[in-house]
Design an enzyme around this catalytic site. Structure first.
Site, PDB file in Angstrom:
ATOM      1  N   GLU A  67      37.532  58.683  65.336  1.00 54.07           N
ATOM      2  CA  GLU A  67      38.772  59.441  65.514  1.00 54.07           C
ATOM      3  C   GLU A  67      38.517  60.943  65.453  1.00 54.07           C
ATOM      4  OE1 GLU A  67      39.598  55.370  64.336  1.00 54.07           O
ATOM      5  OE2 GLU A  67      38.405  56.931  63.347  1.00 54.07           O
ATOM      6  N   ARG A 276      26.032  51.187  61.690  1.00 55.07           N
ATOM      7  CA  ARG A 276      27.361  51.798  61.699  1.00 55.07           C
ATOM      8  C   ARG A 276      27.731  52.417  60.351  1.00 55.07           C
ATOM      9  NH1 ARG A 276      31.285  53.899  65.013  1.00 55.07           N
ATOM     10  NH2 ARG A 276      33.349  53.627  64.097  1.00 55.07           N
TER      11      ARG A 276
END
Length: 443
Positions: A67, A276
């Protein structure tokens, strides 16, 4: 009463899950950073120059790294279009916080408070935001209610409802309808996302389709490590290079097995492996050792030979630039049921992309690339053969990369459309009788 009950349920839920949170804090170090900020202590850096712009603030909330990257261009445009406002950015995750501080300046970044009134109110009193911008679907009932009551306009940008979240949203739409009335503007990624928002309670007049901000993310400025690795690869004549990004648990082992097969025909091949989640770096390092791979950690690499080895990326914010080194890029979270991750980052570099079949969180992006023959979708069993075929066929591999880059460029423009809609919202905030401008829709 409904907000009180929600807060009570949230508090009970957090109390019952306390062992989990303690485990995450003690085992992985998660959530330890920013605890005071999360519980309502407003850091002095946010208010130190409050008078320089007359105290006018825009609050942008971006949960994590994805984001933050998506909204980076929009934040830049906000600063240009609203020079009288200070644009502050909050994040939830530590990795998002680290990247946001690099992008926007430490003095403009903080941790998002927990969704309790005692944690939220100090921020609203101190910052008095005129506009709150939430990235994607961050629907926190207390925050939305209190921000609206404090006089802020609220917009959700890059809004989407994933296939995985959709059933839950439909199940609780009776509650969502009451919450979504606090939001002035929904800027959806696709027409389907817009329709889903309306079906769970968003006013149709407040929903617009402006496209996906992630298609507008500019190619990142390469950190020094990229050029250092490029020189080392050239000097050693090492390669081909397989960059495996955003991998999750249960993916590294099959990827490493596939890499082992690749080295039969390409003994000087290199894998750049980027898990990740930072808390898994040590676990993946142990796995590499157990499987007998020669490897280096990015944070400790001092020019050691790369040919035939694995470079474990144990840093934050460098993966997007490291994709430039790839002959083939694999995007993780997709071989297992995690919903996939963003394939746009390797596409920016014109790299051939491979991803797994579990890409529900990025259904529209993956479908678009697939329709343009710009990505290879594989099952676990198909992965090794697909990688070998692409590395054996230079012409097809390069063409696949070119199609990926062209597909990404064809979708640009969401940032400008989003900015235009936010400017209209701000005008309406100052003049409620102003006629809103029309914002172009995307397909």
């Amino acid at each position: 009463m409904s907000y009180f009950l929600y807060s009570l349920v949230l508090a009970v839920g957090m109390l019952l899950s306390l062992p989990y949170w303690l485990y995450q804090i003690l085992r992985h170090g998660k959530y330890r950073s920013g605890f005071a900020e999360r519980t309502g202590t407003v850091p002095a850096r946010l208010t130190s120059d409050a008078g320089s712009r007359g105290g006018r603030v825009i609050w942008v909330h971006a949960v994590s790294v994805g984001e933050v990257l998506a909204v980076s261009g929009l934040v830049t445009q906000m600063r240009q279009n609203f020079p009288q406002h200070r644009v502050l950015v909050s994040t939830t995750t530590d990795s998002g916080q680290e990247l946001a501080r690099k992008r926007f300046g430490e003095e403009n970044v903080f941790y998002f408070p927990m969704d309790f009134a005692f944690a939220i109110r100090p921020y609203l009193r101190a910052l008095q935001p005129e506009l709150v911008v939430l990235v994607e679907t961050e629907f926190w009932p207390n925050f939305l209610n209190l921000a609206r009551a404090a006089g802020a306009r609220i917009a959700v940008v890059n809004a989407r409802i994933s296939d995985r979240s959709w059933p839950s949203y439909r199940r609780f739409r009776w509650a969502l309808r009451k919450m979504l009335v606090n939001i002035d503007l929904f800027l959806a990624q696709t027409a389907e996302d817009g329709a889903r928002l309306q079906s769970i309670g968003a006013d149709a007049g407040r929903v617009q389709v402006t496209g996906n901000l992630k298609f507008d993310v500019s190619v990142p400025t390469a950190p020094p490590i990229v050029e250092s690795l490029r020189r080392a690869l050239a000097t050693e004549a090492a390669g081909p290079v397989l960059v495996c990004g955003s991998t999750v648990e249960d993916e590294e082992r099959p990827l490493l097995k596939a890499f082992e097969n690749l080295r039969v025909g390409h003994p000087r091949a290199v894998m750049i492996l980027a898990p990740r989640h930072p808390e898994r770096f040590d676990d993946v390092a142990i796995l590499l050792q157990q499987l007998g791979f020669r490897s280096s950690r990015r944070s400790q690499w001092q020019g050691e030979p790369l040919a035939g080895t694995v470079l474990l990326v144990d840093t934050i914010g460098e993966l997007a630039a490291l994709y430039a080194l790839a002959d083939v890029a694999f995007v993780g979270g997709s071989l297992v049921h995690r919903g996939g991750h963003n394939i746009i980052e390797p596409a920016q570099h014109g790299v051939a992309i491979v991803t797994g079949s579990h890409t529900e969180n990025f259904r529209d992006i993956v479908a678009l690339f697939r329709n343009h023959d710009a990505v290879r979708i594989v099952t676990l069993a198909e992965l090794p053969l697909t990688l070998m075929q692409l590395l054996a066929d230079d012409s097809e591999r390069r063409a696949l990369g070119r199609r990926a880059e062209q597909t990404m460029r064809s979708q640009a423009g969401a940032t400008q459309r989003t900015m235009a809609a936010l400017k209209t919202l701000m005008v309406e905030h100052r003049d409620p009788l102003a006629v809103p401008a029309q914002v172009a829709h995307t397909d």
